[in-house]
Design a protein around this motif. Structure first.
Motif, PDB file in Angstrom:
ATOM      1  N   SER A 191       0.835  -1.209   0.000  1.00  0.00           N
ATOM      2  CA  SER A 191       0.000   0.000   0.000  1.00  0.00           C
ATOM      3  C   SER A 191       0.867   1.255   0.000  1.00  0.00           C
ATOM      4  CB  SER A 191      -0.919   0.006   1.223  1.00  0.00           C
ATOM      5  OG  SER A 191      -1.805  -1.093   1.188  1.00  0.00           O
ATOM      6  N   ALA A 192       1.962   1.205   0.770  1.00  0.00           N
ATOM      7  CA  ALA A 192       2.879   2.345   0.789  1.00  0.00           C
ATOM      8  C   ALA A 192       3.515   2.541  -0.582  1.00  0.00           C
ATOM      9  CB  ALA A 192       3.955   2.120   1.849  1.00  0.00           C
ATOM     10  N   PHE A 193       3.847   1.433  -1.241  1.00  0.00           N
ATOM     11  CA  PHE A 193       4.397   1.507  -2.594  1.00  0.00           C
ATOM     12  C   PHE A 193       3.376   2.135  -3.545  1.00  0.00           C
ATOM     13  CE2 PHE A 193       7.670  -1.576  -1.362  1.00  0.00           C
ATOM     14  CZ  PHE A 193       8.753  -1.146  -2.116  1.00  0.00           C
ATOM     15  N   ALA A 194       2.113   1.664  -3.439  1.00  0.00           N
ATOM     16  CA  ALA A 194       1.064   2.162  -4.334  1.00  0.00           C
ATOM     17  C   ALA A 194       0.851   3.664  -4.124  1.00  0.00           C
ATOM     18  CB  ALA A 194      -0.233   1.398  -4.095  1.00  0.00           C
ATOM     19  N   TYR A 195       0.888   4.108  -2.864  1.00  0.00           N
ATOM     20  CA  TYR A 195       0.726   5.535  -2.555  1.00  0.00           C
ATOM     21  C   TYR A 195       1.849   6.347  -3.199  1.00  0.00           C
ATOM     22  CZ  TYR A 195       0.714   9.835   0.200  1.00  0.00           C
ATOM     23  OH  TYR A 195       0.719  11.149   0.595  1.00  0.00           O
ATOM     24  N   TRP A 196       3.087   5.825  -3.080  1.00  0.00           N
ATOM     25  CA  TRP A 196       4.237   6.529  -3.642  1.00  0.00           C
ATOM     26  C   TRP A 196       4.161   6.581  -5.172  1.00  0.00           C
ATOM     27  CZ3 TRP A 196       8.465   3.970  -6.254  1.00  0.00           C
ATOM     28  CH2 TRP A 196       9.494   4.861  -6.628  1.00  0.00           C
ATOM     29  N   MET A 197       3.714   5.481  -5.783  1.00  0.00           N
ATOM     30  CA  MET A 197       3.623   5.439  -7.244  1.00  0.00           C
ATOM     31  C   MET A 197       2.580   6.422  -7.765  1.00  0.00           C
ATOM     32  SD  MET A 197       3.933   1.325  -7.903  1.00  0.00           S
ATOM     33  CE  MET A 197       5.451   0.433  -7.524  1.00  0.00           C
ATOM     34  N   ASP A 198       1.519   6.646  -6.980  1.00  0.00           N
ATOM     35  CA  ASP A 198       0.471   7.591  -7.395  1.00  0.00           C
ATOM     36  C   ASP A 198       0.898   9.036  -7.185  1.00  0.00           C
ATOM     37  OD1 ASP A 198      -1.231   5.630  -8.207  1.00  0.00           O
ATOM     38  OD2 ASP A 198      -2.345   5.533  -6.308  1.00  0.00           O
ATOM     39  N   ASP A 199       1.762   9.258  -6.191  1.00  0.00           N
ATOM     40  CA  ASP A 199       2.177  10.625  -5.869  1.00  0.00           C
ATOM     41  C   ASP A 199       3.667  10.607  -5.569  1.00  0.00           C
ATOM     42  OD1 ASP A 199       2.404  13.239  -5.181  1.00  0.00           O
ATOM     43  OD2 ASP A 199       1.120  13.143  -3.411  1.00  0.00           O
ATOM     44  N   ALA A 200       4.470  10.559  -6.625  1.00  0.00           N
ATOM     45  CA  ALA A 200       5.915  10.375  -6.491  1.00  0.00           C
ATOM     46  C   ALA A 200       6.591  11.523  -5.752  1.00  0.00           C
ATOM     47  CB  ALA A 200       6.545  10.200  -7.865  1.00  0.00           C
ATOM     48  N   GLU A 201       5.931  12.664  -5.591  1.00  0.00           N
ATOM     49  CA  GLU A 201       6.548  13.802  -4.922  1.00  0.00           C
ATOM     50  C   GLU A 201       6.658  13.585  -3.415  1.00  0.00           C
ATOM     51  OE1 GLU A 201       4.432  17.313  -5.886  1.00  0.00           O
ATOM     52  OE2 GLU A 201       4.856  17.215  -8.041  1.00  0.00           O
ATOM     53  N   GLU A 202       5.832  12.710  -2.897  1.00  0.00           N
ATOM     54  CA  GLU A 202       5.831  12.476  -1.443  1.00  0.00           C
ATOM     55  C   GLU A 202       6.277  11.044  -1.181  1.00  0.00           C
ATOM     56  OE1 GLU A 202       2.765  13.031   2.301  1.00  0.00           O
ATOM     57  OE2 GLU A 202       2.345  13.954   0.348  1.00  0.00           O
ATOM     58  N   PHE A 203       7.378  10.883  -0.466  1.00  0.00           N
ATOM     59  CA  PHE A 203       7.959   9.554  -0.216  1.00  0.00           C
ATOM     60  C   PHE A 203       7.532   9.050   1.163  1.00  0.00           C
ATOM     61  CE2 PHE A 203      11.367   6.458   0.528  1.00  0.00           C
ATOM     62  CZ  PHE A 203      11.354   5.795  -0.687  1.00  0.00           C
ATOM     63  N   PRO A 204       6.750   7.945   1.229  1.00  0.00           N
ATOM     64  CA  PRO A 204       6.260   7.452   2.527  1.00  0.00           C
ATOM     65  C   PRO A 204       7.413   7.017   3.425  1.00  0.00           C
ATOM     66  CG  PRO A 204       5.094   6.416   0.695  1.00  0.00           C
ATOM     67  CD  PRO A 204       6.262   7.124   0.107  1.00  0.00           C
ATOM     68  N   PRO A 205       7.321   7.263   4.722  1.00  0.00           N
ATOM     69  CA  PRO A 205       8.386   6.845   5.650  1.00  0.00           C
ATOM     70  C   PRO A 205       8.548   5.323   5.680  1.00  0.00           C
ATOM     71  CG  PRO A 205       6.439   7.643   6.849  1.00  0.00           C
ATOM     72  CD  PRO A 205       6.242   8.007   5.406  1.00  0.00           C
ATOM     73  N   GLU A 206       7.462   4.586   5.375  1.00  0.00           N
ATOM     74  CA  GLU A 206       7.542   3.116   5.373  1.00  0.00           C
ATOM     75  C   GLU A 206       8.523   2.594   4.333  1.00  0.00           C
ATOM     76  OE1 GLU A 206       3.281   4.214   6.518  1.00  0.00           O
ATOM     77  OE2 GLU A 206       4.799   4.862   5.056  1.00  0.00           O
ATOM     78  N   LEU A 207       8.825   3.421   3.305  1.00  0.00           N
ATOM     79  CA  LEU A 207       9.709   2.980   2.234  1.00  0.00           C
ATOM     80  C   LEU A 207      11.147   3.446   2.425  1.00  0.00           C
ATOM     81  CD1 LEU A 207       7.480   3.364  -0.954  1.00  0.00           C
ATOM     82  CD2 LEU A 207       7.671   1.464   0.641  1.00  0.00           C
ATOM     83  N   GLN A 208      11.428   4.122   3.543  1.00  0.00           N
ATOM     84  CA  GLN A 208      12.814   4.434   3.855  1.00  0.00           C
ATOM     85  C   GLN A 208      13.584   3.120   3.988  1.00  0.00           C
ATOM     86  OE1 GLN A 208      14.214   7.369   3.941  1.00  0.00           O
ATOM     87  NE2 GLN A 208      12.343   8.619   3.784  1.00  0.00           N
ATOM     88  N   GLU A 209      14.803   3.078   3.478  1.00  0.00           N
ATOM     89  CA  GLU A 209      15.522   1.804   3.356  1.00  0.00           C
ATOM     90  C   GLU A 209      15.599   1.047   4.681  1.00  0.00           C
ATOM     91  OE1 GLU A 209      20.014   0.340   2.323  1.00  0.00           O
ATOM     92  OE2 GLU A 209      19.063   1.695   0.876  1.00  0.00           O
ATOM     93  N   ASP A 210      15.978   1.715   5.754  1.00  0.00           N
ATOM     94  CA  ASP A 210      16.120   1.024   7.041  1.00  0.00           C
ATOM     95  C   ASP A 210      14.782   0.463   7.520  1.00  0.00           C
ATOM     96  OD1 ASP A 210      18.782   1.618   7.015  1.00  0.00           O
ATOM     97  OD2 ASP A 210      18.663   3.267   8.462  1.00  0.00           O
ATOM     98  N   THR A 211      13.726   1.285   7.365  1.00  0.00           N
ATOM     99  CA  THR A 211      12.394   0.847   7.802  1.00  0.00           C
ATOM    100  C   THR A 211      11.917  -0.340   6.968  1.00  0.00           C
ATOM    101  OG1 THR A 211      11.836   3.101   8.466  1.00  0.00           O
ATOM    102  CG2 THR A 211      10.008   1.570   8.177  1.00  0.00           C
ATOM    103  N   LEU A 212      12.086  -0.237   5.658  1.00  0.00           N
ATOM    104  CA  LEU A 212      11.632  -1.312   4.772  1.00  0.00           C
ATOM    105  C   LEU A 212      12.428  -2.590   4.994  1.00  0.00           C
ATOM    106  CD1 LEU A 212       9.676  -2.054   2.544  1.00  0.00           C
ATOM    107  CD2 LEU A 212      11.297  -1.138   0.856  1.00  0.00           C
ATOM    108  N   LEU A 213      13.741  -2.455   5.182  1.00  0.00           N
ATOM    109  CA  LEU A 213      14.570  -3.642   5.454  1.00  0.00           C
ATOM    110  C   LEU A 213      14.145  -4.320   6.750  1.00  0.00           C
ATOM    111  CD1 LEU A 213      18.209  -2.536   4.483  1.00  0.00           C
ATOM    112  CD2 LEU A 213      16.877  -4.411   3.475  1.00  0.00           C
ATOM    113  N   SER A 214      13.851  -3.513   7.763  1.00  0.00           N
ATOM    114  CA  SER A 214      13.412  -4.076   9.046  1.00  0.00           C
ATOM    115  C   SER A 214      12.091  -4.821   8.896  1.00  0.00           C
ATOM    116  CB  SER A 214      13.284  -2.948  10.076  1.00  0.00           C
ATOM    117  OG  SER A 214      12.780  -3.442  11.300  1.00  0.00           O
ATOM    118  N   SER A 215      11.169  -4.233   8.142  1.00  0.00           N
ATOM    119  CA  SER A 215       9.861  -4.870   7.944  1.00  0.00           C
ATOM    120  C   SER A 215      10.005  -6.175   7.176  1.00  0.00           C
ATOM    121  CB  SER A 215       8.929  -3.920   7.191  1.00  0.00           C
ATOM    122  OG  SER A 215       8.721  -2.728   7.915  1.00  0.00           O
TER     123      SER A 215
END
Length: 449
Positions: A171-195
Motif C-alpha cells: 500500500s505504501a508503494f502504491a501511494y508513492w507510485m500515485d504521488d511520487a513527490e511524497e515519499f512514505p516513511p515506510e519505504l525508507q531503506e532502514d524501515t523497509l529492510l526491518s519490515s
C-alpha cells in the motif's frame, strides 16, 4: 454444488454403528422418502440440530431402525442442508441404504466432497480443510495437536498476519507510485529492510517446523544397522513387541530386510532390520548387505547396534563415520551381560538389553535429542508439501526483495517481489488458487468426509 450428494461416512467394515451423510438443497426431501419417524413427523418439518428415531424402508421392506439427524443451512458442516442417518454398522446394510438414496435422486459424493463444500461455502479456509484429514490420520498426541491447531484456524491466522504486513508495504508503494513527490516513511531503506526481515524471520520459523512436524505425522524411517551378532534382530523383536526377526548365535542369520511399523512413546518408527555389515563370501549374504546400504540411503535415522561385551570396534567406527550425514543413535546392547560403559560420543547413546526388553526410557531420551517433542504450549506446524512450497516461495521472494533493495535496484522491482510473496501466502487459504489446485487437495480425502 447444485446436486445433493450422499456417501457412507464410516469405515468400510462391520462395527457398532454406520453413518450415511447427505448434503445439498434436497437432503431433507430425499431422506423423507425413505425414512419413517416413530412419532410420524416429516423430515422436512424438523428443525436444525434435532434427531428423530424411526425406520428406513425400501417399499414395504424395513431395512433397519435408525436415528436421523438434521442440520439446516447455513449452520452445518458443509453450509448446506445436511442429513445424517445413523444405522447398525453392517457393511451390506450401509450400502443398501446408500443405494436406496441414489434411487430416490441423490448423487454419489466424490472424495472429500463434504469438506470441499464446506470450503466453497466459506465454512473453512483451505488450510483448515487440509487439517481435517490430518486430524483423521493422527496416530499420536503431537500429531493430533498440530492438526487441531491448523483446523482451528491458527495456521491460517498466522499466515494472514504475514500477508497483511506485506500488504501494508504494498500500500505504501502504491501511494508513492500515485504521488511520487511524497515519499512514505515506510519505504525508507532502514524501515523497509526491518519490515521485510521481520516477515522473513517469521516465515523461516514456520518452515523450520515442517520437518520435525512431519516426523510426528508420518513416522521416522529407521534402519537397524551394525556388525553381525550385535543383536539387531533382538532389538527388532523388542521394539516390535513380537518375533519379527530370527535370532540365533550364527553370524549372518538375517539376509532379507525385515520391516515393521512400531509405536514408541510419541514416535512412530518405520523399522527395517538389515543384514549384519561385514566382508561376506556368501553371495546371498552379500546381497543382503547391499540391501542394508540401500535402506540406509532412504532412511531418516540409523539405530546402530553394538554388542556391549565386544565394545565399539574399528569396523563400527568406520561404518558410523561413513553415514555421518544421517541422524544416528548408538544402541549399547546386551548391557545385561557386561559391566562395560559406552564410549563418549557426539551422537546420542541408549544403553539397552533387547532380549530382556530393557532400555525403553533410554531410547526415548535419545530420540528426543534428535527429534525434540514440542511442548504443550508449542505453536502450529506446516502440515503438508503444498503449504511448505508456498511459504518457501514467499520467503524466497522476500529475500530477493531484500537483496534488490541492498543492491540499489529500482523500487518497482522490490514491489514485484512483495507481490509474489503476498500472492503465495494468500494461496495458502485458497485465495487466488485454480480449480485444479482445489481439486488436487480434496482428491486426497476419503469419500464421506
Amino acid at each position: 454444488m447444485s446436486e445433493t450428494v450422499a456417501a457412507i461416512s464410516t469405515p468400510n467394515a462391520s462395527g457398532g454403528i454406520g453413518m450415511i451423510r447427505i448434503s445439498g438443497e434436497d437432503s431433507l426431501p430425499l431422506a423423507e422418502q425413505i425414512f419413517h419417524a416413530a412419532n410420524g413427523r416429516k423430515v422436512t418439518e424438523m428443525r436444525g440440530y434435532t434427531c428423530a428415531y424411526g425406520t428406513i424402508c425400501d417399499g414395504e421392506q424395513t431395512l433397519d431402525d435408525v436415528v436421523l439427524t438434521v442440520f439446516r443451512a447455513p449452520h452445518s458442516y458443509t453450509g448446506e442442508d445436511v442429513v445424517e442417518i445413523t444405522c447398525h454398522g453392517g457393511v451390506y446394510l450401509c450400502r443398501r441404504i446408500l443405494s436406496l438414496l441414489y434411487r430416490v435422486g441423490a448423487q454419489p459424493a466424490g472424495a472429500g466432497e463434504f469438506t470441499k463444500r464446506a470450503y466453497l461455502n466459506g465454512k473453512l479456509s483451505l488450510s483448515q480443510a487440509e487439517a481435517v484429514m490430518d486430524v483423521i490420520a493422527a496416530d499420536g498426541e503431537i500429531a493430533l495437536k498440530q492438526a487441531n491447531y491448523a483446523r482451528s484456524g491458527r495456521l491460517s491466522k498466522r499466515m494472514r498476519e504475514c500477508s497483511e504486513r506485506i500488504t501494508e508495504m504494498l500500500s505504501a508503494f502504491a501511494y508513492w507510485m500515485d504521488d511520487a513527490e511524497e515519499f512514505p516513511p515506510e519505504l525508507q531503506e532502514d524501515t523497509l529492510l526491518s519490515s521485510l526481515s521481520g516477515v522473513c524471520g517469521d516465515l523461516q520459523k514456520l518452515l523450520d517446523t515442517y520437518q520435525n512436524g512431519k516426523v510426528f505425522r508420518e513416522g521416522i524411517r529407521t534402519v537397524l544397522l551394525g556388525l553381525p551378532n550385535a543383536g539387531k534382530s533382538s532389538v527388532m523383536n523388542w521394539l516390535a513387541g513380537t518375533r519379527r526377526s530370527i535370532v540365533t548365535d550364527i553370524a549372518g542369520t538375517t539376509r532379507d530386510v525385515v520391516t515393521e511399523q512400531v509405536r514408541f512413546g510419541e514416535y512412530t518408527l518405520l523399522l527395517a532390520d538389515t543384514a549384519g555389515i561385514r566382508e561376506a563370501n556368501n553371495p546371498i549374504e552379500t546381497i543382503g548387505i547391499e540391501a542394508a546400504f540401500d535402506e540406509v540411503a532412504e532412511s531418516d535415522l540409523i539405530l546402530y547396534v553394538v554388542d556391549a561385551a565386544v565394545g565399539l570396534t574399528a569396523e563400527d567406527d568406520a561404518i558410523l563415520h561413513r553415514f555421518a550425514d544421517k541422524k544416528r543413535i548408538l544402541l549399547w546392547n546386551k548391557s545385561d551381560l557386561t559391566n562395560t560403559n559406552p564410549p563418549q560420543m557426539e551422537i546420542p547413546i541408549a544403553v539397552c538389553a533387547a532380549k530382556e526388553q530393557v532400555g525403553e526410557d533410554a531410547l526415548c531420551d535419545a530420540l528426543k535429542q534428535g527429534y525434540p517433542v514440542p511442548d504443550s504450549n508449542s505453536d502450529m506446524a506446516i502440515l503438508n508439501e503444498r503449504q511448505r512450497t508456498l511459504i518457501e516461495k514467499a520467503l524466497t521472494a522476500l529475500q530477493g526483495g531484500i537483496a534488490d533493495l541492498l543492491g540499489n535496484q529500482p523500487l518497482d522491482i522490490v514491489y514485484h517481489s512483495l507481490e509474489v510473496a503476498a500472492n503465495a501466502l494468500y494461496s495458502l487459504d485458497g485465495d487466488n488458487v485454480s480449480e485444479d489446485v482445489v481439486n488436487g487437495v480434496f482428491s486426497k480425502f476419503c469419500v464421506g468426509k
